[in-house]
Write a protein that holds these residues in place. Structure first.
Motif, short mmCIF file in Angstrom:
data_model
loop_
_atom_site.label_atom_id
_atom_site.label_comp_id
_atom_site.label_asym_id
_atom_site.label_seq_id
_atom_site.Cartn_x
_atom_site.Cartn_y
_atom_site.Cartn_z
N HIS A 3 46.16 0.48 -28.06
CA HIS A 3 45.49 -0.32 -29.09
C HIS A 3 45.80 -1.80 -28.94
N TYR A 4 45.35 -2.40 -27.84
CA TYR A 4 45.53 -3.84 -27.67
C TYR A 4 44.88 -4.61 -28.81
N GLU A 5 43.78 -4.05 -29.32
CA GLU A 5 43.01 -4.77 -30.36
C GLU A 5 43.78 -4.92 -31.67
N LYS A 6 44.87 -4.17 -31.82
CA LYS A 6 45.66 -4.30 -33.05
C LYS A 6 46.56 -5.55 -33.03
N ILE A 7 46.60 -6.22 -31.89
CA ILE A 7 47.28 -7.51 -31.79
C ILE A 7 46.19 -8.59 -31.83
N LYS A 8 46.25 -9.46 -32.80
CA LYS A 8 45.24 -10.50 -32.94
C LYS A 8 45.19 -11.35 -31.67
N GLY A 9 43.97 -11.58 -31.16
CA GLY A 9 43.82 -12.37 -29.94
C GLY A 9 43.71 -11.54 -28.68
N LEU A 10 43.87 -10.23 -28.82
CA LEU A 10 43.72 -9.31 -27.68
C LEU A 10 42.61 -8.31 -27.96
N GLU A 48 40.90 -9.93 -25.57
CA GLU A 48 40.24 -11.09 -24.96
C GLU A 48 41.24 -12.08 -24.37
N GLY A 49 42.47 -12.07 -24.85
CA GLY A 49 43.50 -12.98 -24.35
C GLY A 49 43.82 -12.77 -22.88
N PHE A 50 43.53 -11.58 -22.36
CA PHE A 50 43.82 -11.29 -20.95
C PHE A 50 42.91 -12.07 -20.00
N GLU A 51 41.88 -12.70 -20.54
CA GLU A 51 41.02 -13.53 -19.69
C GLU A 51 41.73 -14.81 -19.29
N HIS A 52 42.78 -15.15 -20.02
CA HIS A 52 43.57 -16.34 -19.70
C HIS A 52 44.69 -15.97 -18.72
N PRO A 53 45.18 -16.93 -17.94
CA PRO A 53 46.32 -16.65 -17.07
C PRO A 53 47.61 -16.55 -17.87
N LYS A 54 48.68 -16.25 -17.22
CA LYS A 54 50.03 -16.22 -17.81
C LYS A 54 50.32 -14.99 -18.65
N ILE A 55 49.36 -14.06 -18.74
CA ILE A 55 49.55 -12.89 -19.60
C ILE A 55 49.10 -11.62 -18.87
N GLY A 56 49.90 -10.57 -19.00
CA GLY A 56 49.56 -9.30 -18.35
C GLY A 56 50.14 -8.13 -19.11
N SER A 57 49.84 -6.93 -18.63
CA SER A 57 50.38 -5.71 -19.24
C SER A 57 50.40 -4.60 -18.19
N ASN A 58 51.55 -3.97 -18.02
CA ASN A 58 51.68 -2.88 -17.05
C ASN A 58 51.13 -1.57 -17.58
N ASN A 72 58.27 -7.85 -33.81
CA ASN A 72 57.01 -7.17 -33.46
C ASN A 72 55.90 -8.17 -33.19
N LEU A 73 55.28 -8.08 -32.02
CA LEU A 73 54.18 -8.99 -31.66
C LEU A 73 52.95 -8.69 -32.51
N ILE A 74 52.45 -9.71 -33.23
CA ILE A 74 51.28 -9.50 -34.09
C ILE A 74 50.07 -10.37 -33.68
N GLU A 75 50.33 -11.40 -32.86
CA GLU A 75 49.22 -12.27 -32.45
C GLU A 75 49.54 -12.95 -31.12
N VAL A 76 48.48 -13.11 -30.30
CA VAL A 76 48.59 -13.88 -29.06
C VAL A 76 47.55 -14.99 -29.10
N ARG A 77 48.02 -16.23 -28.97
CA ARG A 77 47.11 -17.39 -28.88
C ARG A 77 47.11 -17.83 -27.42
N ALA A 78 46.32 -17.12 -26.63
CA ALA A 78 46.37 -17.27 -25.17
C ALA A 78 46.00 -18.68 -24.72
N ASP A 79 45.08 -19.34 -25.46
CA ASP A 79 44.67 -20.69 -25.07
C ASP A 79 45.81 -21.70 -25.25
N HIS A 130 54.40 -10.57 -21.11
CA HIS A 130 54.05 -9.18 -20.82
C HIS A 130 53.93 -8.43 -22.14
N VAL A 131 52.74 -7.86 -22.37
CA VAL A 131 52.45 -7.19 -23.63
C VAL A 131 52.49 -5.67 -23.46
#
Length: 438
Positions: A138-145, A147-157, A250-257, A281-282
């Motif tokens: 459930h990536y969508e339960k974190i605000k900003g995901l 879609e945040g993976f379209e930015h660099p510097k962020i990934g998930s195994n 607990n991670l609740i939001e990613v502001r990838a920009d 890494h999320v």
């Protein structure tokens, strides 16, 4: 190793006969003595075992995906130690020959009518049912995901689509915070969120950039690892390598920009903290699949409600479960699936003879905690959170041999042993290595 060699010799035959199984969309109505839902590790190993138990023509697997993944490898893929291509094979090559492949998605399960409905409008009735549907990310339960993976510097195994983004973010790291997260939900492979932290630390040291990095592990848990013996060793590593561990975050939001991650303090609800990152890494929140959650098979939390010793459903005696979709109180790993498969095979074979199941699952699970590009702490434990180690050594110590097992032997054991129903966990070897005393 001799046992592994014995398993590997079947490989050419496996590839040759895999093309013989049939696949198609379900016809309007079908019936099988044993219907398996899910073509992941649990579903494939049980379909192989059921083929031997009752004949291929009596077994069917419902699985929509054309590709089967060996997900434990993604820890190493995210750190550049293995190629992502090694983690996947066509589903057609792992379904046992002769077993029917229903290439559809399960839409609904009605255990009162012994019927499964698929997304193409078909219905399949069964005499016995094995549920191996895994869990939902459930990536969508974190605000900003996501879609945040379209930015660099962020990934998930934790997904095929995002695992290489982790490696790219690590390669491109310059200076700043490298942040790793653990969500406030059950997860599969609970060690994986910190494995990538240790590997990233090792990579930054190897490439001379560790001095410019602050490595941060923010976990929702109140502990670093649930089993004290291994947690103590991990804390030693954390202190020695100057890694920052923050509990109950607990991670609740990613502001990838903006390269910002927002964490909530679970001990002080409403209190948040923003951390800037150079690499993130999320680990996503996870939960039961909607198919199970919305059915009579679920417990209150939405997981498949099975007996923790026999893996038989608590209310429907002709239904069984295996793997991540169940409410078994143990860590969700491929190693757990292996041990469960041997027990479930025995349970079903007894029930087919109208006998009482006599083999009990002890909650065995394993987590090879990768601590560098050459070392692993091999955590193995049971329902009581007590170590249940296979080898007569202290497995809480970092080991090069265990890394070789994780990186090279376990994938082979998975493809040529587990998926063919030939590997039911290390239980028999444990007794041998410990002279029958464990």
């Amino acid at each position: 190793m001799a046992a592994l060699h014995h398993l590997r010799q079947y490989h050419p035959l496996c590839i040759a006969v895999s093309k013989l199984h049939t696949s198609s969309h379900a016809s309007a109505k079908q019936h099988y003595k044993m219907l398996v839902l899910g073509g992941g590790s649990g579903g494939i190993t049980m379909s192989a075992r059921m083929k031997r138990l009752m004949g291929a023509e009596n077994v069917a697997v419902v699985e929509p995906s054309e590709v089967h993944y060996y997900q434990p490898l993604w820890t190493l893929v995210g750190a550049g130690a293995k190629s992502v291509a090694l983690s996947s094979r066509p589903t057609a090559s792992v379904i046992p020959s002769g077993v029917k492949w229903v290439k559809s998605k399960v839409q609904e399960v009605n255990p009162d009518k012994n019927t499964v409905y698929t997304d193409d409008g078909s219905q399949i009735s069964y005499e016995y049912l094995i549920v191996a549907l895994g869990l939902q990310l459930h990536y969508e339960k974190i605000k900003g995901l996501p879609e945040g993976f379209e930015h660099p510097k962020i990934g998930s195994n934790y997904s095929f689509e995002t695992v290489e983004k982790t490696w790219k973010a690590l390669q491109n790291f310059k200076e700043g915070n490298a942040v790793f997260t653990f969500p406030n939900t059950p997860v599969k492979c609970a060690g994986a969120p910190q494995k990538i932290m240790y590997l990233s630390d090792a990579f930054l040291r190897k490439t001379g950039r560790r001095a410019q990095a602050k490595v941060i592990y923010n976990t929702s848990l109140p502990v670093l690892f649930g089993i004290k013996k291994y947690a103590d060793s991990l804390w030693d590593i954390v202190k020695r390598r100057d890694l920052q561990v923050n509990l109950r975050q607990n991670l609740i939001e990613v502001r990838a920009d903006k390269k910002e991650a927002v964490f909530e303090n679970l001990d002080k609800p409403g209190e948040t903290k923003v951390i800037e990152y150079e690499m993130l890494h999320v680990t996503p929140p996870m939960g039961p699949t909607l198919v199970i959650k919305g059915s009579a098979l679920a417990d209150e939390a939405g997981w498949l409600d099975v007996d923790k010793e026999t893996l038989q459903h608590k209310r429907y005696p002709n239904v069984f479960g295996i793997g991540d979709c169940t409410n078994l109180p143990t860590a969700k790993t491929a190693a757990a699936v292996a041990a469960q498969s041997a027990v479930l095979h025995r349970t079903i074979s007894k029930i087919l003879k109208n006998e009482k199941p006599d083999k009990k699952y002890d909650g065995y699970t394993s987590c090879p905690l990768v601590t560098s590009y050459s070392t692993v702490i091999l955590a193995e434990y049971d329902y009581n959170a007590e170590p249940l180690e296979t080898f007569p050594i202290n497995q809480a110590k970092e080991s090069r041999i265990m890394y070789h097992m994780k990186a090279d032997i376990m994938p082979q054991l998975y493809w040529h042993g587990l998926l063919r129903g030939l590997w039911g966990g290390p239980g028999p070897y444990r007794k041998l290595f410990h002279l029958g005393m464990k």
